[in-house]
Scaffold this motif. Sequence first.
Motif, PDB file in Angstrom:
ATOM      1  N   ASP A 125      43.542  30.879  43.721  1.00  0.00           N
ATOM      2  CA  ASP A 125      44.005  32.259  43.246  1.00  0.00           C
ATOM      3  C   ASP A 125      42.781  33.439  43.375  1.00  0.00           C
ATOM      4  OD1 ASP A 125      43.919  34.295  41.553  1.00  0.00           O
ATOM      5  OD2 ASP A 125      45.565  33.325  40.318  1.00  0.00           O
ATOM      6  N   PRO A 126      42.972  34.144  44.163  1.00  0.00           N
ATOM      7  CA  PRO A 126      41.612  35.017  44.911  1.00  0.00           C
ATOM      8  C   PRO A 126      41.083  35.602  43.549  1.00  0.00           C
ATOM      9  CG  PRO A 126      43.738  35.109  46.171  1.00  0.00           C
ATOM     10  CD  PRO A 126      44.026  34.204  45.099  1.00  0.00           C
ATOM     11  N   GLN A 127      41.976  36.127  42.595  1.00  0.00           N
ATOM     12  CA  GLN A 127      41.428  36.889  41.340  1.00  0.00           C
ATOM     13  C   GLN A 127      40.468  35.858  40.677  1.00  0.00           C
ATOM     14  OE1 GLN A 127      44.545  38.305  38.775  1.00  0.00           O
ATOM     15  NE2 GLN A 127      42.908  38.889  37.163  1.00  0.00           N
TER      16      GLN A 127
ATOM     17  N   CYS B 225      52.545  27.960  40.950  1.00  0.00           N
ATOM     18  CA  CYS B 225      52.301  27.026  42.092  1.00  0.00           C
ATOM     19  C   CYS B 225      51.841  27.883  43.150  1.00  0.00           C
ATOM     20  CB  CYS B 225      53.875  26.501  42.678  1.00  0.00           C
ATOM     21  SG  CYS B 225      54.275  25.232  41.337  1.00  0.00           S
ATOM     22  N   ASP B 226      52.476  29.134  43.419  1.00  0.00           N
ATOM     23  CA  ASP B 226      52.141  29.864  44.462  1.00  0.00           C
ATOM     24  C   ASP B 226      50.519  30.311  44.356  1.00  0.00           C
ATOM     25  OD1 ASP B 226      54.851  29.565  45.334  1.00  0.00           O
ATOM     26  OD2 ASP B 226      55.543  31.577  44.762  1.00  0.00           O
ATOM     27  N   ARG B 227      50.477  30.810  43.044  1.00  0.00           N
ATOM     28  CA  ARG B 227      48.745  31.316  42.966  1.00  0.00           C
ATOM     29  C   ARG B 227      47.796  30.256  43.182  1.00  0.00           C
ATOM     30  NH1 ARG B 227      48.951  33.548  37.209  1.00  0.00           N
ATOM     31  NH2 ARG B 227      46.694  33.251  37.520  1.00  0.00           N
ATOM     32  N   PHE B 228      48.195  29.081  42.842  1.00  0.00           N
ATOM     33  CA  PHE B 228      46.898  28.026  42.569  1.00  0.00           C
ATOM     34  C   PHE B 228      46.923  27.247  44.042  1.00  0.00           C
ATOM     35  CE2 PHE B 228      45.999  27.554  38.068  1.00  0.00           C
ATOM     36  CZ  PHE B 228      45.986  28.778  37.813  1.00  0.00           C
ATOM     37  N   CYS B 229      48.137  27.329  44.838  1.00  0.00           N
ATOM     38  CA  CYS B 229      48.218  26.238  45.907  1.00  0.00           C
ATOM     39  C   CYS B 229      48.521  27.068  47.033  1.00  0.00           C
ATOM     40  CB  CYS B 229      49.185  25.505  45.789  1.00  0.00           C
ATOM     41  SG  CYS B 229      49.193  24.218  44.103  1.00  0.00           S
ATOM     42  N   VAL B 230      48.523  26.481  48.156  1.00  0.00           N
ATOM     43  CA  VAL B 230      48.640  27.114  49.699  1.00  0.00           C
ATOM     44  C   VAL B 230      49.764  26.370  50.098  1.00  0.00           C
ATOM     45  CG1 VAL B 230      47.614  27.445  51.962  1.00  0.00           C
ATOM     46  CG2 VAL B 230      46.069  27.265  49.802  1.00  0.00           C
ATOM     47  N   LEU B 231      50.985  27.231  50.264  1.00  0.00           N
ATOM     48  CA  LEU B 231      52.242  26.723  50.519  1.00  0.00           C
ATOM     49  C   LEU B 231      53.162  27.508  51.431  1.00  0.00           C
ATOM     50  CD1 LEU B 231      53.568  26.217  46.771  1.00  0.00           C
ATOM     51  CD2 LEU B 231      52.212  24.465  48.287  1.00  0.00           C
ATOM     52  N   GLY B 232      54.052  26.850  52.296  1.00  0.00           N
ATOM     53  CA  GLY B 232      54.879  27.515  53.325  1.00  0.00           C
ATOM     54  C   GLY B 232      54.632  27.137  54.657  1.00  0.00           C
ATOM     55  N   ASN B 233      55.245  27.754  55.411  1.00  0.00           N
ATOM     56  CA  ASN B 233      54.988  27.361  56.878  1.00  0.00           C
ATOM     57  C   ASN B 233      53.729  27.747  57.299  1.00  0.00           C
ATOM     58  OD1 ASN B 233      55.084  30.099  57.581  1.00  0.00           O
ATOM     59  ND2 ASN B 233      57.334  30.160  57.799  1.00  0.00           N
ATOM     60  N   THR B 234      53.403  27.352  58.682  1.00  0.00           N
ATOM     61  CA  THR B 234      52.027  27.560  58.990  1.00  0.00           C
ATOM     62  C   THR B 234      51.574  29.086  59.207  1.00  0.00           C
ATOM     63  OG1 THR B 234      52.554  27.534  61.318  1.00  0.00           O
ATOM     64  CG2 THR B 234      51.789  25.314  60.542  1.00  0.00           C
ATOM     65  N   LYS B 235      52.440  30.066  59.185  1.00  0.00           N
ATOM     66  CA  LYS B 235      52.311  31.435  59.409  1.00  0.00           C
ATOM     67  C   LYS B 235      51.886  31.778  57.858  1.00  0.00           C
ATOM     68  CE  LYS B 235      54.070  35.905  60.738  1.00  0.00           C
ATOM     69  NZ  LYS B 235      54.145  36.688  59.623  1.00  0.00           N
ATOM     70  N   GLN B 236      52.876  31.280  56.828  1.00  0.00           N
ATOM     71  CA  GLN B 236      52.428  31.736  55.566  1.00  0.00           C
ATOM     72  C   GLN B 236      50.919  30.939  54.801  1.00  0.00           C
ATOM     73  OE1 GLN B 236      56.304  30.238  54.272  1.00  0.00           O
ATOM     74  NE2 GLN B 236      57.001  32.164  53.347  1.00  0.00           N
ATOM     75  N   VAL B 237      50.960  29.953  55.377  1.00  0.00           N
ATOM     76  CA  VAL B 237      49.427  29.193  54.906  1.00  0.00           C
ATOM     77  C   VAL B 237      48.251  29.779  55.723  1.00  0.00           C
ATOM     78  CG1 VAL B 237      48.234  27.051  55.502  1.00  0.00           C
ATOM     79  CG2 VAL B 237      50.461  26.824  54.556  1.00  0.00           C
TER      80      VAL B 237
ATOM     81  N   GLU C 140      48.186  32.981  56.390  1.00  0.00           N
ATOM     82  CA  GLU C 140      48.079  34.160  55.651  1.00  0.00           C
ATOM     83  C   GLU C 140      47.264  34.111  54.270  1.00  0.00           C
ATOM     84  OE1 GLU C 140      51.914  35.893  55.480  1.00  0.00           O
ATOM     85  OE2 GLU C 140      51.929  36.667  57.410  1.00  0.00           O
ATOM     86  N   LYS C 141      47.690  33.031  53.671  1.00  0.00           N
ATOM     87  CA  LYS C 141      46.840  32.760  52.383  1.00  0.00           C
ATOM     88  C   LYS C 141      45.391  32.601  52.650  1.00  0.00           C
ATOM     89  CE  LYS C 141      46.479  31.736  47.799  1.00  0.00           C
ATOM     90  NZ  LYS C 141      47.645  30.722  46.996  1.00  0.00           N
ATOM     91  N   LEU C 142      45.249  31.600  53.521  1.00  0.00           N
ATOM     92  CA  LEU C 142      44.056  31.326  53.835  1.00  0.00           C
ATOM     93  C   LEU C 142      42.990  32.344  54.254  1.00  0.00           C
ATOM     94  CD1 LEU C 142      44.316  27.866  55.748  1.00  0.00           C
ATOM     95  CD2 LEU C 142      43.683  28.307  53.562  1.00  0.00           C
ATOM     96  N   ARG C 143      43.754  33.177  55.208  1.00  0.00           N
ATOM     97  CA  ARG C 143      43.083  34.807  55.225  1.00  0.00           C
ATOM     98  C   ARG C 143      42.646  35.556  53.939  1.00  0.00           C
ATOM     99  NH1 ARG C 143      40.739  34.234  60.196  1.00  0.00           N
ATOM    100  NH2 ARG C 143      42.369  33.933  61.924  1.00  0.00           N
ATOM    101  N   GLU C 144      43.346  35.336  53.149  1.00  0.00           N
ATOM    102  CA  GLU C 144      43.200  36.039  51.722  1.00  0.00           C
ATOM    103  C   GLU C 144      42.038  35.395  51.393  1.00  0.00           C
ATOM    104  OE1 GLU C 144      45.573  37.642  47.985  1.00  0.00           O
ATOM    105  OE2 GLU C 144      46.651  35.975  49.044  1.00  0.00           O
ATOM    106  N   LEU C 145      41.911  34.017  51.219  1.00  0.00           N
ATOM    107  CA  LEU C 145      40.877  33.180  50.417  1.00  0.00           C
ATOM    108  C   LEU C 145      39.603  33.593  51.259  1.00  0.00           C
ATOM    109  CD1 LEU C 145      42.610  29.654  49.736  1.00  0.00           C
ATOM    110  CD2 LEU C 145      42.230  31.546  48.308  1.00  0.00           C
TER     111      LEU C 145
END
Length: 339
Positions: free
Chosen positions: A177-179, A283-295, A297-302
């Motif tokens: 969770d970035p926050q 689940c969405d906030r604490f983990c990194v889920l979805g297809n490779t594009k969504q994953v 994107e979350k990793l870019r945010e992290l």
Amino acid sequence: MLSFGVTVLPDPPYTRLVEVLQKAEEQGFEFGWTYDSHILWQESYALLAIAATQTKKIKLGHCVTNPGIRDPTITASWYATMQDVSNGRMVMGIGRGDSSRRVVGLKPVKVDEFERRLRMIKDLMNGRKVEWNEKELELTWVRDELPDVPMHVAGYGPRALGVAGRVGDGVIIQLADPQIIQWIMATARQAAEEEGRDPDALQCIVCAPSHVSDDIAEAREQVRWFPAMVSNHVMDLIEKYGANSDEIPEALTDFVKARKFYDYKDHSRVGAKHGEFVTDEICDRFCVLGNTKQVTEKLRELESVGTDQFDIYLMTEGADETLAAYGKDVIPEFTGVAA
């Protein structure tokens, strides 16, 4: 640049842990971690020694061990020995002790003692003299030409994070969770600065399950156990600081209000009953889920909030597929190197 690690349970057969770490090495993961909970799983200190002889370049360590289940001089000597065996590839993750201690009827190590032991371990395992039990100790056989074993400290509360800032080389954060990550790192870095250390040198290691799938509902079911696991630490914080403390962000404490119980027999297991209270949002906030594009994107945010390493808790189904997806489609996005 974001680097990648993977944490593998020390479940039998032991050959599976070695196999997964070898695959991770092939897929471009830089770090290979395992748990340390000697009753729930096999003894990971033995398994990492085997893994070190069966891998070539991946860095190895615990995510996390603790300074209270073994004599801390043993922990220091083991890491120093493994630094020799692995030819400089060891990295330590260490916390106060959750399942490793609770399962045998012990509480996590108290924070003041935690800091005292970590200072000793860090020096002793890296060949420096220490005073311990009124004795001067030194591992005279440590190879000077090898780099120091880094020590990354796990914590959630202000006092444990203070230890991370004063003693650690990095902070291990078990959620994505970035926050909350920003609050944790700011707390640790303030302690580092007050200690006269460089706060910007403190690394940020984020650990969480990642399930690669187009079916987001199925992915969430794979990871509900993880926020439930985090809730053990949050409950400790609430016990110490109170449910409405200004010292702990609501984003970290709110989700445990619906928690009913926790069963260590299902610790880090997909489908654990104690995870049923965890919402889709958590689940969405604490983990990194979805297809490779969504994953990605979350990793870019992290990455944008200062994460240095993302470590996959590889306890979900389809572990080999997750490693392959990261190796082929995710890691190259951050390294700029085609798989």
